[in-house]
Structure formats: structure tokens, C-alpha cells
Motif scaffolding. Structure first.
Motif, short mmCIF file in Angstrom:
data_model
loop_
_atom_site.label_atom_id
_atom_site.label_comp_id
_atom_site.label_asym_id
_atom_site.label_seq_id
_atom_site.Cartn_x
_atom_site.Cartn_y
_atom_site.Cartn_z
N SER A 98 36.76 17.99 64.74
CA SER A 98 37.04 17.48 65.73
C SER A 98 36.03 16.66 66.59
N ASN A 99 36.28 15.75 67.45
CA ASN A 99 35.17 14.98 68.31
C ASN A 99 34.54 15.98 69.08
N SER A 100 35.38 17.03 69.76
CA SER A 100 34.96 17.69 70.70
C SER A 100 33.99 19.02 70.17
N ILE A 101 33.76 19.04 68.88
CA ILE A 101 33.03 20.04 68.39
C ILE A 101 31.38 19.62 68.09
N ASN A 102 30.53 20.50 68.65
CA ASN A 102 29.24 20.17 68.53
C ASN A 102 28.91 20.60 67.08
N ILE A 103 28.36 19.89 66.27
CA ILE A 103 28.08 19.90 65.05
C ILE A 103 26.80 20.85 64.81
N HIS A 125 34.21 14.14 58.15
CA HIS A 125 35.22 13.42 58.89
C HIS A 125 35.20 13.81 60.29
N ARG A 126 35.28 12.81 61.38
CA ARG A 126 35.54 13.11 62.74
C ARG A 126 36.72 12.50 62.97
N GLY A 127 37.34 13.19 64.33
CA GLY A 127 38.50 12.59 64.76
C GLY A 127 39.32 13.36 65.69
N SER A 128 40.21 12.69 66.34
CA SER A 128 40.84 13.25 67.50
C SER A 128 41.80 14.48 66.85
N PRO A 129 42.36 15.35 67.92
CA PRO A 129 43.23 16.34 67.12
C PRO A 129 44.36 15.92 66.26
N LEU A 195 34.51 11.47 84.91
CA LEU A 195 34.76 10.98 83.28
C LEU A 195 35.81 11.87 82.69
N SER A 196 36.75 11.01 81.87
CA SER A 196 37.73 11.65 81.24
C SER A 196 37.74 11.70 79.74
N ARG A 197 38.02 12.73 79.04
CA ARG A 197 38.03 12.52 77.50
C ARG A 197 39.47 12.29 77.11
N ILE A 198 39.31 11.32 76.17
CA ILE A 198 40.53 10.76 75.58
C ILE A 198 40.81 11.88 74.24
N VAL A 223 36.28 8.35 77.73
CA VAL A 223 35.39 8.11 76.45
C VAL A 223 36.07 9.20 75.52
N GLU A 224 35.71 9.04 74.12
CA GLU A 224 36.26 9.73 73.12
C GLU A 224 35.38 10.92 72.69
N THR A 225 34.14 10.98 72.71
CA THR A 225 33.40 12.03 72.28
C THR A 225 32.40 12.38 73.36
N ASP A 226 31.84 13.58 72.97
CA ASP A 226 30.93 14.41 74.10
C ASP A 226 29.43 13.62 74.22
N GLN A 227 29.21 12.89 73.10
CA GLN A 227 28.09 12.25 73.29
C GLN A 227 28.06 10.90 74.13
#
Length: 301
Positions: A98-103, A125-129, A195-198, A223-227
């Protein structure tokens, strides 16, 4: 078109001599000549101008050379990879995160995986839920790592890894960061742009908890990602709600939310009843056995 024909042409383009090209390919000259003639018929023109002392590639031959070289290299690589996979020298593994997981959380399990499978070919691969679920549903990946995915699909096997809280992140120069307090009340955020996360796994639960406390965030940017969120925080474009393990920056500060208790569980997912490769099973076991406490998180409730 056959790879043998391509191989003969590549040798001929290098030597510009039918006799030497035939010797290089370990075939008779008539056999090589017939193969080149057949290739020319398929491509619709001469590839080599045949002259006694000065044979040279035609315009078509020059244009086709890089394409046929690429074709031949790709076929050779595919053959080598297939052979390696069959002999277990290479173990392909597709994982979606998931985009919200810190690798950075996964460095230790990945290190152990590479030690157990030196030939593992990992594709992340990275992506939304929604993208995570779709990748699992479509068989594109064997494992997924994400926050709560809800009841979107009832064929998911779920193994909780750890539980982490939600904090407020602000720029170090923000007035909230310059106070001598480690936490902040929601009332202090009333005028703050947020700041909102999509497509964040925690969005709905966080929104419900904030609403129950009488606070509605004033969304500034999405935004979509933590970065991306971190970049806007560094630009002092607002404040943001982040997970405990989200990436940090020297120019930002974390604050506890004084009157809000929201957390999420991070899990590893797979499709129930679907065969898993040995390398996928190994990674699954490594993730389940990992000690996550060094990241400040807790055991899942």
C-alpha cells in the motif's frame, strides 16, 4: 521469422562475409545463405548488398539491425530466465504494498528472504487500497502488505502484523512545533489547513473520530503518498495526520493528539485457497515472525 535466421543475420552484419558468418554460426554457407534469403523475403527487401570485395548492409539492413539485435537479446534473456526458474536458481515473487506503508519497515524481512533465496526476483507494486485488492484478485501478486482493507473481498486471508497510532506532523517552523509541548488538542487545529491523503486505509475511521469530537478538518491539499505529504509539510503548506511509522524528516516534527485515540492495524494479505510459491510462503513467515517493537508500534489488539 525464426531466431536462427536472426542469429545468422547478426553474424553476417558483423563479418559482412558469408563464409566467415557461416563458420561463426557453425553451419554451411548454403544453409546460412538460404536462411538470409528467407529472412529478406519476409522483410520485403535485401538486407545485404552482395559484392565480391565490398559487401555492405543496405538501408533496410541498417534499420533492421538494432531491432533484430534487441529481438535476439530479449529471446536469449527469456530463455536464460526460463532455464534459471526451472532449475530454482531464480525465484520470482510479486508483492504489492500500500502507498501508506513505509518500505523501510520491511528491510529486515527482505534481508532474511534474500539470504534464504539468493536468486529471488522481487517485484514490488505500489497502490491504493483498491489497487491492492485488485492485484490480489487478479493474481498479479501473491502477497500484499497494507492497512485495514475492510470487507471489500471475502476471499482474503489476513495476518495482522502490528498496530500503530496516528499523529500530527507539522513543519519545524510552524507555531505548533515551537511550543514546549509534545501533544496538541484538536481545538488548536481549528484554523489550520490540513493536508489530506487520497485513498488512505485510515481515512474513514479518522474522519468519524474527528467528527465525533466536533472537528472538521479544513482540507488544503490532497496527496496520494506519505512522501508527497512529507514534501508539502517541508514546504509548510499545512499540517497532516500521519501514522507512527510514516517517513520522517529533520524539518518536520511529530505531535501526539491529546484528545484523540485512533490507530490502525497493518497486515499481510493473501488470497484464501490459492497456491503460494515457496518463496512467498517464506516471506509470509518472516513477516509474521518479525519483531516490530523497534518501530514503536504494538502487538495487534
Amino acid at each position: 521469422m525464426e531466431m536462427q535466421q536472426v542469429r545468422y543475420f547478426l553474424a553476417l552484419s558483423n563479418t559482412l562475409n558469408f563464409t566467415r558468418a557461416a563458420e561463426e554460426c557453425n553451419v554451411t554457407q548454403p544453409a546460412l545463405t538460404r536462411a538470409i534469403k528467407t529472412l529478406e523475403e519476409e522483410l520485403g527487401g535485401e538486407l545485404l548488398r552482395r559484392e565480391r570485395q565490398h559487401s555492405h548492409l543496405t538501408e533496410l539492413g541498417r534499420r533492421m539491425l538494432p531491432l533484430l539485435q534487441q529481438c535476439y537479446d530479449a529471446a536469449t534473456s527469456a530463455k536464460s530466465l526460463a532455464k534459471a526458474v526451472q532449475s530454482s536458481d531464480v525465484a520470482p515473487l510479486n508483492v504489492t504494498i500500500s502507498n501508506s506503508i513505509n518500505i523501510a519497515l520491511l528491510v529486515s524481512p527482505f534481508t532474511e528472504l534474500f539470504r534464504a533465496y539468493p536468486g529471488v526476483h522481487l517485484k514490488i507494486h505500489r497502490g491504493s487500497p483498491a489497487a491492492v485488492i485488485e492485484a490480489l484478485r487478479g493474481g498479479d501478486v501473491e502477497l500484499a502488505i497494507a492497512g485495514p482493507l475492510g470487507q471489500a473481498w471475502d476471499r482474503l486471508d489476513t495476518w495482522p502484523l502490528f498496530q500503530e497510532g496516528i499523529e500530527l506532523a507539522v513543519n519545524s517552523d510552524h507555531p505548533l512545533a515551537r511550543r514546549n509541548e509534545a501533544d496538541v488538542a484538536l481545538a488548536q487545529l481549528a484554523a489550520e489547513p490540513v493536508l489530506s491523503r487520497i485513498d488512505w486505509e485510515t481515512s474513514e475511521e479518522l474522519a468519524r473520530s474527528l467528527s465525533a469530537k466536533g472537528y472538521t478538518p479544513r482540507t488544503a491539499h490532497e496527496v496520494e503518498t506519505d512522501q508527497d505529504l512529507l514534501a508539502l509539510l517541508e514546504a509548510n503548506a499545512g499540517v497532516g495526520f500521519v501514522t507512527l511509522t510514516a517517513p520522517r524528516s529533520p524539518t518536520t516534527r511529530r505531535l501526539k493528539l491529546r484528545d484523540l485515540d485512533v490507530s490502525r492495524i497493518v497486515s499481510v494479505y493473501a488470497v484464501a485457497g490459492r497456491h503460494r510459491s515457496p518463496v512467498a510462503t517464506t516471506l509470509l513467515n518472516l513477516l509474521r515472525a518479525a519483531d516490530w517493537s523497534s518501530f514503536g508500534v504494538s502487538e495487534p489488539a
